[in-house]
Design a protein around this motif. Sequence first.
Motif, PDB file in Angstrom:
ATOM      1  N   LEU A 138       2.620  41.387  34.946  1.00 18.56           N
ATOM      2  CA  LEU A 138       1.896  42.554  35.236  1.00 18.56           C
ATOM      3  C   LEU A 138       0.148  42.050  34.204  1.00 18.56           C
ATOM      4  CD1 LEU A 138       2.445  45.837  34.541  1.00 18.56           C
ATOM      5  CD2 LEU A 138       1.758  44.750  36.372  1.00 18.56           C
ATOM      6  N   TYR A 139       0.943  40.596  33.110  1.00 18.21           N
ATOM      7  CA  TYR A 139      -0.706  39.972  32.612  1.00 18.21           C
ATOM      8  C   TYR A 139      -0.925  38.650  32.760  1.00 18.21           C
ATOM      9  CZ  TYR A 139       1.188  42.546  27.773  1.00 18.21           C
ATOM     10  OH  TYR A 139       1.522  43.028  27.123  1.00 18.21           O
ATOM     11  N   ALA A 140      -1.797  38.145  32.495  1.00 14.87           N
ATOM     12  CA  ALA A 140      -2.233  36.640  33.160  1.00 14.87           C
ATOM     13  C   ALA A 140      -1.644  35.622  32.594  1.00 14.87           C
ATOM     14  CB  ALA A 140      -3.669  36.867  32.481  1.00 14.87           C
ATOM     15  N   PRO A 141      -1.606  34.991  32.910  1.00 15.71           N
ATOM     16  CA  PRO A 141      -0.294  33.267  32.692  1.00 15.71           C
ATOM     17  C   PRO A 141      -0.904  33.326  30.936  1.00 15.71           C
ATOM     18  CG  PRO A 141      -1.686  32.656  34.836  1.00 15.71           C
ATOM     19  CD  PRO A 141      -2.240  33.985  34.705  1.00 15.71           C
ATOM     20  N   ASP A 142      -2.433  33.835  30.772  1.00 16.76           N
ATOM     21  CA  ASP A 142      -2.808  32.873  28.723  1.00 16.76           C
ATOM     22  C   ASP A 142      -2.933  34.373  28.216  1.00 16.76           C
ATOM     23  OD1 ASP A 142      -4.552  34.390  30.538  1.00 16.76           O
ATOM     24  OD2 ASP A 142      -5.852  32.776  29.121  1.00 16.76           O
ATOM     25  N   GLY A 173       0.876  33.583  26.573  1.00 19.68           N
ATOM     26  CA  GLY A 173       1.362  32.848  27.167  1.00 19.68           C
ATOM     27  C   GLY A 173       2.205  33.317  28.137  1.00 19.68           C
ATOM     28  N   THR A 174       3.183  33.122  29.095  1.00 20.43           N
ATOM     29  CA  THR A 174       3.912  34.027  29.821  1.00 20.43           C
ATOM     30  C   THR A 174       5.041  33.880  29.297  1.00 20.43           C
ATOM     31  OG1 THR A 174       3.005  33.646  32.171  1.00 20.43           O
ATOM     32  CG2 THR A 174       5.331  33.876  31.427  1.00 20.43           C
ATOM     33  N   GLU A 175       5.644  33.065  28.734  1.00 23.61           N
ATOM     34  CA  GLU A 175       7.120  32.920  27.996  1.00 23.61           C
ATOM     35  C   GLU A 175       6.964  33.482  26.625  1.00 23.61           C
ATOM     36  OE1 GLU A 175      10.061  31.293  29.863  1.00 23.61           O
ATOM     37  OE2 GLU A 175       8.407  31.386  31.438  1.00 23.61           O
ATOM     38  N   ALA A 176       6.386  33.270  25.728  1.00 24.90           N
ATOM     39  CA  ALA A 176       6.269  34.120  24.681  1.00 24.90           C
ATOM     40  C   ALA A 176       6.168  35.872  24.701  1.00 24.90           C
ATOM     41  CB  ALA A 176       4.728  33.816  23.441  1.00 24.90           C
ATOM     42  N   LYS A 193      -9.264  39.806  36.223  1.00 19.36           N
ATOM     43  CA  LYS A 193      -9.470  39.691  37.474  1.00 19.36           C
ATOM     44  C   LYS A 193      -8.966  38.468  37.152  1.00 19.36           C
ATOM     45  CE  LYS A 193     -11.157  42.729  40.847  1.00 19.36           C
ATOM     46  NZ  LYS A 193     -12.151  42.756  41.356  1.00 19.36           N
ATOM     47  N   VAL A 194      -7.651  38.074  38.204  1.00 19.97           N
ATOM     48  CA  VAL A 194      -7.273  36.999  38.553  1.00 19.97           C
ATOM     49  C   VAL A 194      -6.643  36.567  39.981  1.00 19.97           C
ATOM     50  CG1 VAL A 194      -5.458  35.062  37.672  1.00 19.97           C
ATOM     51  CG2 VAL A 194      -6.681  36.683  35.914  1.00 19.97           C
ATOM     52  N   ALA A 210      -4.939  40.679  30.330  1.00 21.64           N
ATOM     53  CA  ALA A 210      -5.816  39.559  29.768  1.00 21.64           C
ATOM     54  C   ALA A 210      -4.972  39.929  28.157  1.00 21.64           C
ATOM     55  CB  ALA A 210      -6.459  38.762  29.645  1.00 21.64           C
ATOM     56  N   ARG A 211      -5.471  40.251  27.252  1.00 24.05           N
ATOM     57  CA  ARG A 211      -4.985  41.290  25.835  1.00 24.05           C
ATOM     58  C   ARG A 211      -4.794  42.170  25.805  1.00 24.05           C
ATOM     59  NH1 ARG A 211      -6.296  36.914  26.887  1.00 24.05           N
ATOM     60  NH2 ARG A 211      -7.134  34.963  26.131  1.00 24.05           N
ATOM     61  N   TYR A 212      -3.577  42.856  24.770  1.00 23.12           N
ATOM     62  CA  TYR A 212      -3.208  43.773  24.488  1.00 23.12           C
ATOM     63  C   TYR A 212      -2.824  44.115  23.024  1.00 23.12           C
ATOM     64  CZ  TYR A 212       1.090  47.703  24.575  1.00 23.12           C
ATOM     65  OH  TYR A 212       1.344  48.892  24.159  1.00 23.12           O
TER      66      TYR A 212
END
Length: 132
Positions: free
Chosen positions: A31-35, A48-51, A113-114, A121-123
Amino acid sequence: MVSSDKEQITEVLMKYRDALNTSSTEAAVKLYAPDGVIMAQHFQTQIGTEAIRKQYDVFFNMISFDVKFNVVEVVPFSSDWAFARTTSAGTTTSVKGGGKNSEGNQELFVFQKVDGVWKIARYSFSTTNPPH
């Protein structure tokens, strides 16, 4: 922002709630943007995705959730950006000890929107429960 954007963002929020309630790291991460960025109370900011994946693994190895979300507002600030303010309430259960606690948070999500799809994008969130 047209009504369908609000509906799409609300749907993302409900998918996020479902990811929490099923302890699904992969469902949350997608559900997250890549960054994307998560700023969780009592934890360092993860970017970022991995973190973000590692952060949800930590969460779900500590507690399981049974929460409901209330979408307070969804507000656009451009065709590709919006924010949502929510509250959540329910219970968490310790994965290791089984102890159950009441859960209450206020949340702020920034959406981007990606490729035509609304992503987190931020939470950031903070508890609404008084300290013990």
